[in-house]
Design an enzyme around this catalytic site. Structure first.
Site, mmCIF file in Angstrom:
data_model
loop_
_atom_site.group_PDB
_atom_site.id
_atom_site.type_symbol
_atom_site.label_atom_id
_atom_site.label_comp_id
_atom_site.label_asym_id
_atom_site.label_seq_id
_atom_site.Cartn_x
_atom_site.Cartn_y
_atom_site.Cartn_z
ATOM 1 N N ASN A 11 85.426 121.210 105.034
ATOM 2 C CA ASN A 11 84.843 119.964 104.465
ATOM 3 C C ASN A 11 83.415 120.374 104.066
ATOM 4 O O ASN A 11 82.484 120.629 104.807
ATOM 5 C CB ASN A 11 84.885 119.108 105.698
ATOM 6 C CG ASN A 11 84.358 117.833 105.313
ATOM 7 O OD1 ASN A 11 83.703 117.431 104.299
ATOM 8 N ND2 ASN A 11 83.952 117.009 106.325
ATOM 9 N N LYS A 13 81.033 118.469 102.601
ATOM 10 C CA LYS A 13 80.304 117.208 102.804
ATOM 11 C C LYS A 13 79.538 116.996 101.440
ATOM 12 O O LYS A 13 79.942 117.507 100.356
ATOM 13 C CB LYS A 13 79.654 117.396 104.026
ATOM 14 C CG LYS A 13 80.410 117.362 105.229
ATOM 15 C CD LYS A 13 79.696 117.386 106.657
ATOM 16 C CE LYS A 13 80.664 117.619 107.765
ATOM 17 N NZ LYS A 13 80.285 117.548 108.967
ATOM 18 N N HIS A 102 86.957 110.580 108.627
ATOM 19 C CA HIS A 102 85.914 111.423 109.049
ATOM 20 C C HIS A 102 84.954 110.485 110.074
ATOM 21 O O HIS A 102 84.564 109.408 109.277
ATOM 22 C CB HIS A 102 85.296 112.103 108.036
ATOM 23 C CG HIS A 102 84.417 113.179 108.538
ATOM 24 N ND1 HIS A 102 83.136 113.123 108.954
ATOM 25 C CD2 HIS A 102 84.833 114.468 108.822
ATOM 26 C CE1 HIS A 102 82.651 114.047 109.624
ATOM 27 N NE2 HIS A 102 83.568 115.139 109.379
ATOM 28 N N GLU A 104 81.728 110.874 109.892
ATOM 29 C CA GLU A 104 80.656 110.278 109.267
ATOM 30 C C GLU A 104 80.992 109.232 108.306
ATOM 31 O O GLU A 104 80.095 108.103 108.203
ATOM 32 C CB GLU A 104 80.163 111.420 108.305
ATOM 33 C CG GLU A 104 79.518 112.513 109.208
ATOM 34 C CD GLU A 104 79.510 113.835 108.841
ATOM 35 O OE1 GLU A 104 79.665 114.136 107.621
ATOM 36 O OE2 GLU A 104 79.280 114.648 109.610
ATOM 37 N N GLU A 178 88.401 115.569 116.325
ATOM 38 C CA GLU A 178 86.787 115.957 116.254
ATOM 39 C C GLU A 178 85.998 115.224 116.880
ATOM 40 O O GLU A 178 85.550 114.115 116.516
ATOM 41 C CB GLU A 178 86.466 115.798 114.436
ATOM 42 C CG GLU A 178 87.189 116.595 113.488
ATOM 43 C CD GLU A 178 86.216 116.925 112.591
ATOM 44 O OE1 GLU A 178 86.282 118.330 112.102
ATOM 45 O OE2 GLU A 178 85.970 116.165 111.812
ATOM 46 N N GLY A 184 78.609 119.241 113.831
ATOM 47 C CA GLY A 184 77.205 119.839 113.356
ATOM 48 C C GLY A 184 76.018 119.838 114.419
ATOM 49 O O GLY A 184 75.099 120.229 114.115
ATOM 50 N N SER A 224 81.757 122.308 115.035
ATOM 51 C CA SER A 224 81.219 123.333 115.240
ATOM 52 C C SER A 224 82.012 124.574 115.355
ATOM 53 O O SER A 224 81.639 125.484 116.085
ATOM 54 C CB SER A 224 80.172 123.358 116.276
ATOM 55 O OG SER A 224 79.103 122.313 116.319
HETATM 56 P P1 PGA Z 1 80.843 121.109 111.653
HETATM 57 O O1 PGA Z 1 81.614 119.914 110.922
HETATM 58 O O2 PGA Z 1 81.667 122.317 111.535
HETATM 59 O O3 PGA Z 1 79.790 121.377 110.805
HETATM 60 O O4 PGA Z 1 80.722 120.747 112.761
HETATM 61 C C1 PGA Z 1 83.070 119.564 111.007
HETATM 62 C C2 PGA Z 1 83.229 118.456 110.317
HETATM 63 O O5 PGA Z 1 82.697 117.272 110.233
HETATM 64 O O6 PGA Z 1 84.566 118.294 110.058
#
Ligand code: PGA
Length: 273
Positions: A11, A13, A102, A104, A178, A184, A224
């Site tokens: 992803n 983003k 997601h 976010e 997740e 992140g 992460s």
């Molecule tokens: P990350 O993000 O690997 O940077 O923690 C995962 C995601 O948002 O799908």
């Protein structure tokens, strides 16, 4: 042996211009094993921003190892919905996958469980493979509410999606667990905790769709994931892959995570036997 094929999705983003996205795709393809004509055992998906989808699709049309996904979608097919992109547009632009729900989208854009589920249903109807994200916040986790939150997010999904015919597999759906606090932050969940939640997700699917469909459902872990920590997640029999954010922007790191999935397969995924 389970027939679930591992899936590693990146992803990206809100990162990468068109030129940068093509550069990242080319770097990744150069690092992957195998031949461009042959898909690998692990399904590999990259999810660039909307603006880079079509150029990336043209590049990936010549390589069977990596498929293309979008990061979001709207449920209508066309109309006066300024800024929105429909499932049909994504399929037309070369996408086979789409991430839906997601955290976010849920937190920053205030997307509800019902909206996420509606998007998933519309995308699945168009033939896109949906990677549906669920997960609890730190506050919810501390209050011991993880199972309840994930169950609520999934209940909306089961209500919106038609059950797979004949109680069989649901080929167009993967669920990504997740935990919001792990995204992140550099602080991944413990693989055993992610595996426990994956079990709950499969129980929820079994209650909605029956055991066969639940056993065929892929459950990914995200939050992460890095080359250093990927293998213990990918080796859990309950987990079928990873949704990778930050480390998917680095071709070398993403290829190393994919390699961890392949190693696991080569070891026979013994725990699944
Ligand atoms: P990350 O993000 O690997 O940077 O923690 C995962 C995601 O948002 O799908």
């Amino acid at each position: 042996m389970s027939a679930r094929r591992p899936l590693v999705a990146g992803n990206w983003k809100m990162h990468k211009t068109v030129g940068e996205a093509l550069g990242l795709v080319n770097s990744l393809l150069a690092l992957l094993p195998g031949e461009p004509t042959e898909p690998l055992e692990t399904e590999i998906v990259v999810c660039p921003p909307f603006t880079a989808l079509w150029p990336c699709a043209q590049r990936l049309a010549h390589d069977a190892r990596v498929r293309l996904g979008a990061q979001d979608v709207f449920w209508e097919t066309e109309g006066a919905y300024t800024g929105a992109v429909s499932p049909r547009m994504l399929a037309d632009a070369g996408c086979a996958y789409v991430i839906v729900g997601h955290s976010e989208r849920r937190a920053i854009f205030r997307e509800t469980d019902e909206e996420a589920a509606r998007k998933a249903a519309a995308a699945a109807k168009e033939g896109l493979h949906v990677i549906f994200c669920v997960g609890e916040t730190l506050e919810e986790r501390d209050a011991d509410r993880t199972r309840e939150v994930v169950a609520r997010q999934l209940a909306a999904l089961w209500a919106a999606l038609p059950a797979p015919p004949g109680g069989g597999a649901a080929p167009g759906l993967s669920v990504a667990y997740e935990p919001v606090w792990a995204i992140g932050t550099g602080r991944a969940a413990r693989p055993e905790d992610a595996a426990e939640v994956a079990g709950w997700i499969r129980e929820s699917a079994a209650a909605a769709w029956g055991r066969a469909a639940a056993e065929a459902l892929r459950v990914l872990y995200g939050g992460s994931v890095s080359p250093e920590n990927a293998a213990p997640f990918l080796q859990r029999p309950e987990l079928d892959g990873a949704l990778v954010g930050g480390k998917s922007l680095d071709a070398r790191a993403f290829a190393a995570i994919v390699a961890a999935a392949r190693d696991d397969e080569l070891q026979g995924r013994a725990a699944r036997a």
